[in-house]
Design a protein around this motif. Structure first.
Motif, PDB file in Angstrom:
ATOM      1  N   PHE A 253      -1.009  10.293   2.039  1.00  0.00           N
ATOM      2  CA  PHE A 253      -1.959   9.756   3.003  1.00  0.00           C
ATOM      3  C   PHE A 253      -2.605  10.845   3.839  1.00  0.00           C
ATOM      4  O   PHE A 253      -2.004  11.867   4.118  1.00  0.00           O
ATOM      5  CB  PHE A 253      -1.264   8.755   3.932  1.00  0.00           C
ATOM      6  CG  PHE A 253      -0.644   7.620   3.187  1.00  0.00           C
ATOM      7  CD1 PHE A 253      -1.425   6.646   2.600  1.00  0.00           C
ATOM      8  CD2 PHE A 253       0.724   7.535   3.047  1.00  0.00           C
ATOM      9  CE1 PHE A 253      -0.857   5.609   1.895  1.00  0.00           C
ATOM     10  CE2 PHE A 253       1.306   6.505   2.342  1.00  0.00           C
ATOM     11  CZ  PHE A 253       0.511   5.530   1.761  1.00  0.00           C
ATOM     12  N   ARG A 254      -3.837  10.568   4.242  1.00  0.00           N
ATOM     13  CA  ARG A 254      -4.588  11.464   5.110  1.00  0.00           C
ATOM     14  C   ARG A 254      -5.014  10.692   6.342  1.00  0.00           C
ATOM     15  O   ARG A 254      -5.152   9.470   6.298  1.00  0.00           O
ATOM     16  CB  ARG A 254      -5.810  11.994   4.372  1.00  0.00           C
ATOM     17  CG  ARG A 254      -5.431  12.813   3.142  1.00  0.00           C
ATOM     18  CD  ARG A 254      -6.642  13.393   2.525  1.00  0.00           C
ATOM     19  NE  ARG A 254      -7.314  14.210   3.531  1.00  0.00           N
ATOM     20  CZ  ARG A 254      -7.798  15.409   3.311  1.00  0.00           C
ATOM     21  NH1 ARG A 254      -7.705  15.930   2.131  1.00  0.00           N
ATOM     22  NH2 ARG A 254      -8.407  16.085   4.260  1.00  0.00           N
ATOM     23  N   PRO A 255      -5.256  11.388   7.451  1.00  0.00           N
ATOM     24  CA  PRO A 255      -5.725  10.704   8.657  1.00  0.00           C
ATOM     25  C   PRO A 255      -6.991   9.901   8.375  1.00  0.00           C
ATOM     26  O   PRO A 255      -7.858  10.317   7.608  1.00  0.00           O
ATOM     27  CB  PRO A 255      -6.014  11.854   9.625  1.00  0.00           C
ATOM     28  CG  PRO A 255      -5.144  12.968   9.159  1.00  0.00           C
ATOM     29  CD  PRO A 255      -5.081  12.824   7.649  1.00  0.00           C
TER      30      PRO A 255
ATOM     31  N   VAL B 226      -8.438   1.273   5.981  1.00  0.00           N
ATOM     32  CA  VAL B 226      -8.811   0.902   4.614  1.00  0.00           C
ATOM     33  C   VAL B 226      -7.575   0.456   3.844  1.00  0.00           C
ATOM     34  O   VAL B 226      -7.584  -0.577   3.165  1.00  0.00           O
ATOM     35  CB  VAL B 226      -9.527   2.079   3.909  1.00  0.00           C
ATOM     36  CG1 VAL B 226      -9.723   1.796   2.420  1.00  0.00           C
ATOM     37  CG2 VAL B 226     -10.857   2.366   4.581  1.00  0.00           C
ATOM     38  N   LEU B 227      -6.505   1.218   3.967  1.00  0.00           N
ATOM     39  CA  LEU B 227      -5.275   0.888   3.257  1.00  0.00           C
ATOM     40  C   LEU B 227      -4.749  -0.489   3.652  1.00  0.00           C
ATOM     41  O   LEU B 227      -4.452  -1.320   2.792  1.00  0.00           O
ATOM     42  CB  LEU B 227      -4.224   1.960   3.537  1.00  0.00           C
ATOM     43  CG  LEU B 227      -2.896   1.812   2.817  1.00  0.00           C
ATOM     44  CD1 LEU B 227      -3.092   1.994   1.317  1.00  0.00           C
ATOM     45  CD2 LEU B 227      -1.904   2.829   3.350  1.00  0.00           C
ATOM     46  N   PHE B 228      -4.657  -0.751   4.958  1.00  0.00           N
ATOM     47  CA  PHE B 228      -4.110  -2.030   5.407  1.00  0.00           C
ATOM     48  C   PHE B 228      -5.051  -3.189   5.089  1.00  0.00           C
ATOM     49  O   PHE B 228      -4.603  -4.299   4.820  1.00  0.00           O
ATOM     50  CB  PHE B 228      -3.741  -1.979   6.889  1.00  0.00           C
ATOM     51  CG  PHE B 228      -2.409  -1.331   7.118  1.00  0.00           C
ATOM     52  CD1 PHE B 228      -1.249  -2.083   7.120  1.00  0.00           C
ATOM     53  CD2 PHE B 228      -2.298   0.036   7.287  1.00  0.00           C
ATOM     54  CE1 PHE B 228       0.000  -1.491   7.295  1.00  0.00           C
ATOM     55  CE2 PHE B 228      -1.064   0.651   7.472  1.00  0.00           C
ATOM     56  CZ  PHE B 228       0.089  -0.116   7.470  1.00  0.00           C
ATOM     57  N   SER B 229      -6.337  -2.931   5.074  1.00  0.00           N
ATOM     58  CA  SER B 229      -7.279  -3.968   4.657  1.00  0.00           C
ATOM     59  C   SER B 229      -7.060  -4.328   3.189  1.00  0.00           C
ATOM     60  O   SER B 229      -7.097  -5.505   2.812  1.00  0.00           O
ATOM     61  CB  SER B 229      -8.714  -3.496   4.884  1.00  0.00           C
ATOM     62  OG  SER B 229      -9.619  -4.515   4.560  1.00  0.00           O
TER      63      SER B 229
ATOM     64  N   GLN C 228     -10.760   9.973  -1.302  1.00  0.00           N
ATOM     65  CA  GLN C 228      -9.498  10.654  -0.989  1.00  0.00           C
ATOM     66  C   GLN C 228      -8.311   9.861  -1.534  1.00  0.00           C
ATOM     67  O   GLN C 228      -7.358  10.442  -2.063  1.00  0.00           O
ATOM     68  CB  GLN C 228      -9.346  10.829   0.517  1.00  0.00           C
ATOM     69  CG  GLN C 228     -10.317  11.787   1.140  1.00  0.00           C
ATOM     70  CD  GLN C 228     -10.293  11.740   2.661  1.00  0.00           C
ATOM     71  OE1 GLN C 228      -9.687  10.857   3.260  1.00  0.00           O
ATOM     72  NE2 GLN C 228     -10.955  12.695   3.284  1.00  0.00           N
ATOM     73  N   MET C 229      -8.372   8.545  -1.383  1.00  0.00           N
ATOM     74  CA  MET C 229      -7.291   7.694  -1.875  1.00  0.00           C
ATOM     75  C   MET C 229      -7.205   7.741  -3.399  1.00  0.00           C
ATOM     76  O   MET C 229      -6.114   7.710  -3.957  1.00  0.00           O
ATOM     77  CB  MET C 229      -7.467   6.262  -1.359  1.00  0.00           C
ATOM     78  CG  MET C 229      -7.241   6.143   0.141  1.00  0.00           C
ATOM     79  SD  MET C 229      -7.592   4.505   0.801  1.00  0.00           S
ATOM     80  CE  MET C 229      -6.282   3.543   0.033  1.00  0.00           C
TER      81      MET C 229
ATOM     82  N   ALA D 211      -5.465  10.906  -4.379  1.00  0.00           N
ATOM     83  CA  ALA D 211      -4.033  10.808  -4.112  1.00  0.00           C
ATOM     84  C   ALA D 211      -3.328   9.796  -5.010  1.00  0.00           C
ATOM     85  O   ALA D 211      -2.117   9.642  -4.937  1.00  0.00           O
ATOM     86  CB  ALA D 211      -3.807  10.441  -2.645  1.00  0.00           C
ATOM     87  N   GLY D 212      -4.087   9.090  -5.846  1.00  0.00           N
ATOM     88  CA  GLY D 212      -3.494   8.106  -6.747  1.00  0.00           C
ATOM     89  C   GLY D 212      -3.181   6.774  -6.094  1.00  0.00           C
ATOM     90  O   GLY D 212      -2.382   5.996  -6.616  1.00  0.00           O
ATOM     91  N   LEU D 213      -3.848   6.478  -4.978  1.00  0.00           N
ATOM     92  CA  LEU D 213      -3.575   5.238  -4.246  1.00  0.00           C
ATOM     93  C   LEU D 213      -4.572   4.124  -4.539  1.00  0.00           C
ATOM     94  O   LEU D 213      -4.261   2.956  -4.320  1.00  0.00           O
ATOM     95  CB  LEU D 213      -3.589   5.515  -2.735  1.00  0.00           C
ATOM     96  CG  LEU D 213      -2.569   6.520  -2.237  1.00  0.00           C
ATOM     97  CD1 LEU D 213      -2.846   6.873  -0.785  1.00  0.00           C
ATOM     98  CD2 LEU D 213      -1.163   5.953  -2.404  1.00  0.00           C
TER      99      LEU D 213
END
Length: 98
Positions: A5-7, A12-15, A44-45, A48-50
């Motif tokens: 994760f990045r700042p 976005v992730l929680f959405s 970015q995600m 990172a493979g997210l």
């Protein structure tokens, strides 16, 4: 977990935890972020493979964002950390203050 994760990715992730596979434009509206910011965060995600982007099958111009299995595996830890942080931030505050 910190390697993924990045700042700035949290909203976005929680959405996406709430609703996966949303349109990029809807994701920008849900997070109150500029479309260009959402594009950068999703990029970015992806690195990172997210997350991964796919074309909408009904509208080939639209792009949907999906969480990867890695992001889903990390979700319980993210939710627990979020709960802990909220507890710390809201400690000593009344419901009205929160």
């Amino acid at each position: 977990m910190e390697n993924h994760f990045r700042p700035g990715q949290g909203s976005v992730l929680f959405s996406l935890f709430e609703e996966d596979g949303v349109l990029m434009s809807d994701l920008a509206a849900r997070t109150s972020l500029a479309a260009s910011s959402v594009t950068q965060i999703v990029s970015q995600m992806e690195t990172a493979g997210l997350a991964k982007r796919t074309r909408d099958p009904e509208d080939g111009r639209a792009v949907r964002v999906h969480l990867t299995p890695l992001a889903r595996r990390l979700e319980p830890r993210c939710q627990a950390l979020n709960h802990r942080m909220r507890g710390l931030l809201e400690a000593g505050m009344s419901d009205a203050e929160v």
